[in-house]
Design a protein around this motif. Structure first.
Motif, PDB file in Angstrom:
ATOM      1  N   GLU A  55      46.695  -2.139   7.026  1.00 50.04           N
ATOM      2  CA  GLU A  55      45.821  -3.245   6.873  1.00 50.04           C
ATOM      3  C   GLU A  55      46.299  -4.232   8.174  1.00 50.04           C
ATOM      4  O   GLU A  55      45.360  -4.752   8.906  1.00 50.04           O
ATOM      5  N   ILE A  56      47.611  -4.463   8.341  1.00 47.52           N
ATOM      6  CA  ILE A  56      48.060  -5.454   9.288  1.00 47.52           C
ATOM      7  C   ILE A  56      47.737  -4.940  10.508  1.00 47.52           C
ATOM      8  O   ILE A  56      47.301  -5.748  11.559  1.00 47.52           O
ATOM      9  N   ILE A  57      48.148  -3.679  10.676  1.00 48.65           N
ATOM     10  CA  ILE A  57      47.740  -3.062  12.036  1.00 48.65           C
ATOM     11  C   ILE A  57      46.292  -3.147  12.535  1.00 48.65           C
ATOM     12  O   ILE A  57      45.959  -3.369  13.858  1.00 48.65           O
ATOM     13  N   LYS A  58      45.365  -2.864  11.410  1.00 47.63           N
ATOM     14  CA  LYS A  58      43.963  -2.909  11.604  1.00 47.63           C
ATOM     15  C   LYS A  58      43.446  -4.047  12.205  1.00 47.63           C
ATOM     16  O   LYS A  58      42.694  -4.300  13.119  1.00 47.63           O
ATOM     17  N   LYS A  59      44.038  -5.298  11.721  1.00 45.86           N
ATOM     18  CA  LYS A  59      43.631  -6.655  11.934  1.00 45.86           C
ATOM     19  C   LYS A  59      44.175  -7.337  13.231  1.00 45.86           C
ATOM     20  O   LYS A  59      43.733  -8.212  13.759  1.00 45.86           O
ATOM     21  N   TRP A  60      45.350  -6.604  13.897  1.00 49.15           N
ATOM     22  CA  TRP A  60      45.890  -7.072  14.946  1.00 49.15           C
ATOM     23  C   TRP A  60      45.032  -6.777  16.194  1.00 49.15           C
ATOM     24  O   TRP A  60      44.627  -5.942  16.407  1.00 49.15           O
TER      25      TRP A  60
END
Length: 469
Positions: A55-60
């Motif tokens: 999720e963090i990678i997707k939003k970055w």
């Protein structure tokens, strides 16, 4: 093995000898370090699940390596220059009379200078691959420094491998955080970077306004009287250009020398545009105005304009120049001037001494061009009659972006008609005093009367076509 009582005795002795302030500071620092370690451990104690990581990678969203390009940027419509750049220049296949580059004496096409550079290339190779203080010094470097000092009638000279870094390194080599520098508001970008690097207090005075400069000096003098202890430790510098790159105007050097004496300042003068241009022997503004060069603490100049080589130099007393060999960052950490270009500068100096008529020829071209530029209807000229750099501005002032677009259109039209001119480019968000948009025109001694008349005709027709009647 050291016993525990011994350690406690040592700690007790330290506390006995230290002040309460020192003990408190050390305990506070120890507490902060312990807290940071505990906080970091606590923060990193929780491990993320695979879903949380995804999720963090997707939003970055990574920041772009290159920012957005302004659509009006000249970089989007580059021009291709072919062949040797001299009196004429070929732009996008169009042969043009060159009034865009700083080849004041026409040395870029001089066969003797070219042959001396080729001979030096065969002897030394392309470059030294090292700074002067390590293994970058070649005999031609020492010869050129000796020749420059002798030519300028000063004790010693120092060479830099890049003209921009010459004055930008010289200023912070002497002026530090607690010092004060008085400087003209229209100085070039290299000087501005030298001022930034010095971290000194900078006092800008109005362009060539000696009353405004003396007002600032009097204000500083009054402040010094209130705090004599601080004043005794503060050094004061005065920085100016002989001919200003951003205006083409000449500085009032005699007045600057007078104020230097009166207020005990150290005077730095950038002679980049005047070296090889002014004076019977091309020594610059000091010779032209017959000012004793010892009245100027440091003279800097470029080898990239009239000399048609690369690099720059400073001249002054041995004490001042030797200081730069240890404190001038552009000298200490840059690879030395390529030997072939050093030899080209030496040969150019030979021509300075053997053919002083070239300076008279250049001065006459500058004066004739300046006089005929006054006939332009839509543009007005700024610059001293003897300056090889002239600035052409819109006669009717408007917002900078509009002016820049119109001047660029005039420049493009001139190139279509075989006259190479460029608009002045500045870093809008970085320049201290952002100059008004202009067309920068450079004069060289190879121009004939027909060349000048034809250039004026093209300028008149191009400005008329873009701006109308």
């Amino acid at each position: 093995m050291i016993s525990t009582p011994y350690i406690f005795n040592e700690i007790y002795d330290i506390f006995q000898k230290s002040s309460y302030y020192t003990i408190g500071l050390e305990l506070s620092l120890a507490f902060v370090v312990i807290w940071l370690i505990a906080y970091k451990k606590h923060k990193n104690g929780k491990l993320l699940t695979a879903e949380e990581k995804a999720e963090i990678i997707k939003k970055w969203k990574p920041e772009p390596l290159v920012g957005e390009t302004v659509m009006s940027s000249f970089a989007l419509t580059p021009r291709l220059v072919e062949g040797k750049v001299g009196k004429y220049i070929t732009i996008d296949g169009q042969k043009c009379l060159n009034l865009a580059t700083h080849n004041y004496l026409g040395f870029l096409e001089d066969k003797e200078i070219e042959e001396s550079a080729i001979a030096s290339l065969k002897k030394y190779g392309v470059g030294s691959c090292g700074p002067r203080g390590f293994y970058g010094t070649v005999d031609v470097h020492l010869e050129l420094e000796e020749r420059l000092a002798k030519f300028m009638e000063m004790e010693e000279a120092i060479l830099y491998s890049y003209a921009f870094s010459t004055i930008a390194s010289a200023i912070p080599a002497y002026s530090k955080r607690a010092d004060i520098i008085f400087v003209d508001e229209c100085v070039n970008f290299a000087i501005q970077k030298g001022l930034d690097a010095s971290r000194s207090k900078i006092c800008y005075y109005k362009h060539n306004d000696m009353r405004d400069l003396e007002r600032l000096l009097e204000e500083q003098s009054a402040m010094d009287k209130k705090n004599p202890k601080k004043a005794a430790k503060t050094r004061r510098f005065l920085v100016a250009e002989a001919i200003y790159m951003n205006t083409g105007e000449m500085c009032p050097l005699r007045e600057l020398v007078r104020l230097r004496k009166k207020y005990q300042l150290r005077l730095f003068l950038d002679e980049s545009l005047s070296f090889g241009v002014l004076g019977k022997s091309g020594r610059g503004l000091t010779e032209f105005l017959q000012v004793d060069r010892t009245e100027v603490d440091l003279i800097c100049a470029s080898l990239e304009w009239a000399v048609a080589s690369i690099g720059g130099f400073c001249v002054g007393s041995s004490f001042i120049i030797e200081h730069q060999r240890l404190s001038g960052l552009g000298y200490c950490f840059s690879a030395s001037l390529p030997p072939l270009l050093t030899q080209a500068a030496i040969t150019a100096l030979d021509k300075f001494e053997q053919q002083p008529i070239i300076f008279k020829e250049l001065n006459e071209c500058c004066e004739i061009f300046d006089k005929k530029l006054q006939n332009l209807r839509h543009l007005k000229v700024r610059g001293h009659p003897l300056s090889p750099v002239k600035h052409l501005y819109m006669l009717l002032e408007s917002d900078p972006m509009t002016e820049k677009k119109l001047l660029q259109a005039i420049s493009d039209e001139c190139i279509k008609n075989s006259l190479a001119l460029i608009t002045s480019e500045y870093l809008e968000e970085v320049e201290k005093n952002y100059p008004r948009p202009s067309i920068r025109l450079t004069v060289n001694r190879l121009l004939t009367d027909d060349d000048i008349d034809n250039s004026i005709k093209i300028l008149i027709n191009s400005s008329k076509k873009i701006l109308g009647d």
